[in-house]
Write a protein that holds these residues in place. Structure first.
Motif, PDB file in Angstrom:
ATOM      1  N   SER A  48       0.720  -1.116  -0.022  1.00 30.81           N
ATOM      2  CA  SER A  48      -0.077  -0.048   0.035  1.00 30.81           C
ATOM      3  C   SER A  48       1.089   1.187  -0.067  1.00 30.81           C
ATOM      4  CB  SER A  48      -1.065  -0.093   1.036  1.00 30.81           C
ATOM      5  OG  SER A  48      -0.224  -0.054   2.394  1.00 30.81           O
ATOM      6  N   LEU A  49       1.787   1.011   0.353  1.00 26.55           N
ATOM      7  CA  LEU A  49       2.872   2.251   0.517  1.00 26.55           C
ATOM      8  C   LEU A  49       3.850   2.405  -0.720  1.00 26.55           C
ATOM      9  CD1 LEU A  49       3.797   2.488   4.456  1.00 26.55           C
ATOM     10  CD2 LEU A  49       2.047   3.804   3.182  1.00 26.55           C
ATOM     11  N   GLY A  50       3.671   1.530  -1.669  1.00 27.45           N
ATOM     12  CA  GLY A  50       4.599   1.576  -2.759  1.00 27.45           C
ATOM     13  C   GLY A  50       5.682   0.588  -2.773  1.00 27.45           C
ATOM     14  N   GLN A  51       5.469  -0.163  -1.647  1.00 28.50           N
ATOM     15  CA  GLN A  51       7.036  -0.942  -1.321  1.00 28.50           C
ATOM     16  C   GLN A  51       7.401  -2.063  -2.243  1.00 28.50           C
ATOM     17  OE1 GLN A  51       4.090  -0.631   0.720  1.00 28.50           O
ATOM     18  NE2 GLN A  51       4.682  -1.809   2.374  1.00 28.50           N
ATOM     19  N   LEU A  52       6.329  -2.512  -3.150  1.00 32.90           N
ATOM     20  CA  LEU A  52       6.396  -3.513  -4.007  1.00 32.90           C
ATOM     21  C   LEU A  52       7.081  -3.281  -5.059  1.00 32.90           C
ATOM     22  CD1 LEU A  52       3.334  -5.607  -3.321  1.00 32.90           C
ATOM     23  CD2 LEU A  52       5.498  -5.769  -2.336  1.00 32.90           C
ATOM     24  N   ARG A  92      -1.786   1.186  -8.110  1.00 32.35           N
ATOM     25  CA  ARG A  92      -2.797   0.302  -7.825  1.00 32.35           C
ATOM     26  C   ARG A  92      -2.674  -0.802  -7.372  1.00 32.35           C
ATOM     27  NH1 ARG A  92      -6.147   1.149 -13.522  1.00 32.35           N
ATOM     28  NH2 ARG A  92      -6.154   3.491 -13.662  1.00 32.35           N
ATOM     29  N   VAL A  93      -1.403  -1.249  -7.063  1.00 36.27           N
ATOM     30  CA  VAL A  93      -1.156  -2.479  -6.501  1.00 36.27           C
ATOM     31  C   VAL A  93      -0.814  -2.314  -4.898  1.00 36.27           C
ATOM     32  CG1 VAL A  93       0.420  -4.414  -6.298  1.00 36.27           C
ATOM     33  CG2 VAL A  93      -0.310  -3.352  -8.423  1.00 36.27           C
ATOM     34  N   THR A  94      -1.637  -2.707  -4.251  1.00 39.43           N
ATOM     35  CA  THR A  94      -1.710  -2.795  -2.544  1.00 39.43           C
ATOM     36  C   THR A  94      -1.398  -3.829  -1.986  1.00 39.43           C
ATOM     37  OG1 THR A  94      -4.001  -3.331  -2.247  1.00 39.43           O
ATOM     38  CG2 THR A  94      -3.441  -0.776  -2.605  1.00 39.43           C
ATOM     39  N   GLY A  95      -1.161  -4.899  -2.814  1.00 38.91           N
ATOM     40  CA  GLY A  95      -0.632  -6.216  -2.069  1.00 38.91           C
ATOM     41  C   GLY A  95      -0.534  -7.290  -2.926  1.00 38.91           C
ATOM     42  N   ARG A  96       0.294  -8.301  -2.886  1.00 38.28           N
ATOM     43  CA  ARG A  96       0.126  -9.586  -3.642  1.00 38.28           C
ATOM     44  C   ARG A  96       0.492 -10.611  -2.821  1.00 38.28           C
ATOM     45  NH1 ARG A  96      -2.399  -7.605  -6.657  1.00 38.28           N
ATOM     46  NH2 ARG A  96      -2.160  -6.922  -8.793  1.00 38.28           N
ATOM     47  N   LEU A  97      -0.220 -11.780  -2.978  1.00 37.30           N
ATOM     48  CA  LEU A  97       0.047 -13.086  -2.117  1.00 37.30           C
ATOM     49  C   LEU A  97       0.912 -13.907  -2.679  1.00 37.30           C
ATOM     50  CD1 LEU A  97      -3.973 -13.884  -1.179  1.00 37.30           C
ATOM     51  CD2 LEU A  97      -2.018 -12.396  -0.023  1.00 37.30           C
ATOM     52  N   ARG A  98       1.451 -13.983  -3.819  1.00 37.52           N
ATOM     53  CA  ARG A  98       2.551 -14.541  -4.454  1.00 37.52           C
ATOM     54  C   ARG A  98       3.338 -13.699  -5.249  1.00 37.52           C
ATOM     55  NH1 ARG A  98       1.697 -19.727  -4.858  1.00 37.52           N
ATOM     56  NH2 ARG A  98      -0.113 -20.894  -4.541  1.00 37.52           N
ATOM     57  N   PRO A  99       4.883 -14.036  -5.349  1.00 37.07           N
ATOM     58  CA  PRO A  99       6.010 -13.149  -6.112  1.00 37.07           C
ATOM     59  C   PRO A  99       5.301 -12.732  -7.299  1.00 37.07           C
ATOM     60  CG  PRO A  99       6.551 -15.117  -5.062  1.00 37.07           C
ATOM     61  CD  PRO A  99       5.348 -15.485  -5.119  1.00 37.07           C
TER      62      PRO A  99
END
Length: 353
Positions: free
Chosen positions: A318-322, A327-334
């Motif tokens: 959610s803070l852009g760390q990915l 628009r991407v706030t989280g991912r459960l897989r790589p």
């Protein structure tokens, strides 16, 4: 009164441990005379010996010496120092027969990897058999950290309406759906289908977030990490409450808090043992480096076909760390960070012009 080692900046060797910053919990290993408990300039610890690796947690520090011992100092309430001694500086107990090569610190837990490829854990660790129900709440509240993830609903299963609400809410949370897709509505049929697709481990957790199998409790002496018994581990990295491990054959494993998918196994169930991140294995990719953030993870991966490294990210975003866009706030897989690959390709094109 606690006895602090004598700090020194004169005659420090090339492998001396230098410390600075906040020392309110003695995590610097030196006495702080500053009224804000700060050491404002790099100061060498003279009593630690030759240090080859060091790691910092929320309020504790581990230093690996050239002879394979681990010196710990700082906050010890949750067992993250790995010893019962109340001395400011002390050697982690129970590893006398091991040679430690690397250490990693989470907020309130610690891990070390040995020359034999074993991983030991201590501090606030996950376990499926926690007898002290209040341990997690007490430890995190005292430390001023985020509240415990294991919520206690206390609902009566005889109340079918409330039970159904809790069940469906839990299914939505545990479903293999990324954070930014959670806004989508899921009907009863979809929920049922999702439930039937769960593994036994995931299914056990669907009776309520309050009853997740893996809760945390203090471990004051190093214990052998479960799930890695037949693997040779060469590197580890800790986030706030999760840990990643890398083996000599390029496999990545994870354990601990997984409420944001930070372990990378496609669900949100907290884990009390290391499990393999099979995303990379199924693609024939070799992991060459892992790094854990607070609630997200990164891995550098080498693929046989492309013969070059690629960076993958998963967990809280959610803070852009990915690095995957707004628009991407989280991912459960790589997920691969394609912008880095695109940038490299653009540079190559420019060279050709």
């Amino acid at each position: 009164a606690a006895k602090f080692p004598r700090p020194s900046v004169v005659g420090a060797s090339a492998m001396s441990l230098f410390v600075w910053g906040s020392g309110r919990e003695s995590q610097l290993g030196v006495e702080c005379h500053d009224r804000k408990f700060c050491v404002r300039t790099p100061t060498a610890l003279s009593d630690v010996g030759t240090v080859v690796h060091a790691a910092c947690g929320e309020a504790h520090t581990l230093a690996v010496t050239e002879v394979g011992d681990v010196v710990s100092f700082g906050r010890s309430r949750e067992g993250q120092l790995g010893r019962r001694s109340e001395d400011v500086l002390g050697v982690v107990e129970g590893l006398e027969d091991e040679v430690v090569l690397r250490a990693a610190c989470g907020a309130f837990h610690s891990n070390v990897v040995t020359a034999s490829g074993r991983v030991y854990e201590f501090g606030l660790c996950h376990s499926s058999t926690v007898r002290n129900e209040g341990t997690e709440q007490e430890a995190t509240t005292t430390a001023g950290a985020a509240p415990a993830r294991e919520l206690r609903t206390g609902f009566d299963e005889s109340d079918t309406v409330l039970s159904r609400i809790v069940r469906e809410s839990t299914l939505r949370w545990l479903a293999a759906v990324d954070d930014d897709d959670m806004v989508a509505q899921v009907d009863d049929a979809a929920l049922l289908a999702q439930s039937e697709a769960f593994s036994d481990e995931e299914r056990r957790a669907t009776i309520g977030l309050a009853r997740m199998d893996a809760r945390r409790a203090p471990v004051h002496r190093p214990r052998l990490a479960r799930g890695l018994e037949n693997h040779n581990v060469v590197a580890i990295s800790c986030g706030y409450g999760h840990t990643l491990a890398l083996t000599n054959d390029g496999r990545a494993f994870g354990t601990g808090y997984n409420d944001r998918g930070q372990v990378g196994v496609g669900h949100r169930v907290n884990l009390d043992r290391f499990v393999q991140i099979d995303f990379f294995l199924r693609r024939g990719a070799r992991v060459v480096h892992v790094a854990a953030g607070s609630q997200h993870s990164l891995a550098v991966v080498s693929t046989t076909k492309e013969r070059k490294n690629q960076l993958f990210a998963w967990g809280q975003g959610s803070l852009g760390q990915l690095g995957l866009g707004r628009r991407v706030t989280g991912r459960l897989r790589p997920v691969p960070i394609t912008l880095l690959k695109d940038t490299k390709d653009d540079d190559d094109d420019d060279d050709d012009d």
